[in-house]
Design a protein around this motif. Structure first.
Motif, PDB file in Angstrom:
ATOM      1  N   ALA A  75      26.646  44.436  18.717  1.00  0.00           N
ATOM      2  CA  ALA A  75      27.637  45.274  19.400  1.00  0.00           C
ATOM      3  C   ALA A  75      27.004  46.557  19.920  1.00  0.00           C
ATOM      4  N   ALA A  76      25.991  47.051  19.208  1.00  0.00           N
ATOM      5  CA  ALA A  76      25.350  48.306  19.610  1.00  0.00           C
ATOM      6  C   ALA A  76      24.453  48.131  20.833  1.00  0.00           C
ATOM      7  N   ILE A  77      23.692  47.034  20.851  1.00  0.00           N
ATOM      8  CA  ILE A  77      22.732  46.846  21.947  1.00  0.00           C
ATOM      9  C   ILE A  77      23.260  45.891  23.018  1.00  0.00           C
ATOM     10  N   GLY A  78      24.368  45.190  22.727  1.00  0.00           N
ATOM     11  CA  GLY A  78      24.976  44.313  23.723  1.00  0.00           C
ATOM     12  C   GLY A  78      24.335  42.961  23.870  1.00  0.00           C
ATOM     13  N   PRO A 112      17.155  45.826  25.737  1.00  0.00           N
ATOM     14  CA  PRO A 112      16.958  46.051  27.171  1.00  0.00           C
ATOM     15  C   PRO A 112      15.496  46.205  27.573  1.00  0.00           C
ATOM     16  N   ALA A 113      14.706  46.887  26.767  1.00  0.00           N
ATOM     17  CA  ALA A 113      13.305  47.081  27.123  1.00  0.00           C
ATOM     18  C   ALA A 113      12.557  45.753  27.158  1.00  0.00           C
ATOM     19  N   VAL A 114      12.840  44.909  26.183  1.00  0.00           N
ATOM     20  CA  VAL A 114      12.197  43.596  26.160  1.00  0.00           C
ATOM     21  C   VAL A 114      12.684  42.737  27.316  1.00  0.00           C
ATOM     22  N   ARG A 115      13.978  42.803  27.624  1.00  0.00           N
ATOM     23  CA  ARG A 115      14.535  42.029  28.734  1.00  0.00           C
ATOM     24  C   ARG A 115      13.869  42.415  30.053  1.00  0.00           C
ATOM     25  N   ALA A 116      13.593  43.727  30.233  1.00  0.00           N
ATOM     26  CA  ALA A 116      12.941  44.184  31.461  1.00  0.00           C
ATOM     27  C   ALA A 116      11.515  43.644  31.559  1.00  0.00           C
ATOM     28  N   GLU A 117      10.819  43.590  30.431  1.00  0.00           N
ATOM     29  CA  GLU A 117       9.459  43.059  30.450  1.00  0.00           C
ATOM     30  C   GLU A 117       9.434  41.563  30.725  1.00  0.00           C
ATOM     31  N   LEU A 118      10.489  40.859  30.312  1.00  0.00           N
ATOM     32  CA  LEU A 118      10.547  39.408  30.517  1.00  0.00           C
ATOM     33  C   LEU A 118      11.008  39.020  31.911  1.00  0.00           C
TER      34      LEU A 118
END
Length: 229
Positions: A140-143, A148-154
């Motif tokens: 719930a905190a990060i959604g 997000p940082a890892v998602r951007a790198e991927l």
């Protein structure tokens, strides 16, 4: 087993199979010594499933030949292997930085399991129900389970998924929520590059970073209908 226990085992065996009985004192003494030599490290019973009498009884019922001490020893080794095969080595309670203590506890547990003094520690079954409350709070905190940082790198390595997430974040439709009529990609799957050969069959199956225009139009129409409803 000690010599007294071996003598008790031979007396029990003699009742089940009189062929093994020794009436001469010298022969009986030699028989006890022989069996003790081979079965000295085999226990009479354990707390978890082993009983030498049951082993002897099973042999008498299954085989027409007199049982030998090596038969009992082999059954004991099979029992040990089976228990160790079902044991999963739970993490020792000792400090892992203390290598000697950690290893000693691990080996001690294995020996206890092999000797029948402790039940094997098997894998715990997966618990039913939803995620742990702590996991729900973090999601719930990060959604998302991906920060997000890892998602951007991927994003560089998963362009189709990155484009899908960007479109959804901008308020647009989820293009992969509908099936593609051109390449027949299922819902949730990226479109595939298809070329029609001279024989009329499809050639190529590489995933596309961008969905086919027809799929985009269908997703937009579906999304507009849902918003209007």
């Amino acid at each position: 087993m000690n010599p007294r226990e071996v003598a008790a085992v031979l007396a029990y065996l003699g009742r089940l199979d009189p062929r093994t009985m020794r009436t001469d004192t010298g022969e009986a003494r030699d028989q006890i010594a022989q069996w003790h030599e081979l079965l000295g490290d085999v226990p009479f019973t354990t707390e978890h499933g082993w009983d030498v009498r049951e082993s002897i009884k099973a042999h008498v019922l299954a085989s027409p030949y007199p049982i030998l001490p090596v038969d009992v020893a082999r059954q004991w080794r099979t029992y040990r292997r089976d228990r160790l095969a079902r044991h999963t080595d739970p993490t020792p309670a000792a400090n892992p930085d203390d290598t000697a203590a950690w290893r000693a506890e691990l080996l001690g547990t294995r020996r206890a399991v092999a000797a029948g003094a402790t039940a094997p520690a098997t894998h715990r079954p997966l618990a039913s129900g939803g995620p742990h409350p702590d996991i729900e709070e973090r999601l719930a905190a990060i959604g998302s389970c991906i920060p997000p940082a890892v998602r951007a790198e991927l994003a560089e390595y998963r362009p189709a998924q990155a484009a899908r997430e960007a479109a959804i974040a901008a308020g647009g439709p989820d293009v992969l929520s509908v099936r593609c009529a051109w390449c027949h990609a299922s819902k949730g799957e990226p479109c595939r590059s298809r070329r029609i050969g001279l024989d009329g069959n499809a050639r190529g199956n590489a995933p596309r970073a961008k969905p086919h225009p027809g799929r985009v139009d269908l997703a937009v129409a579906t999304h507009s209908h849902q918003v209007a409803a």
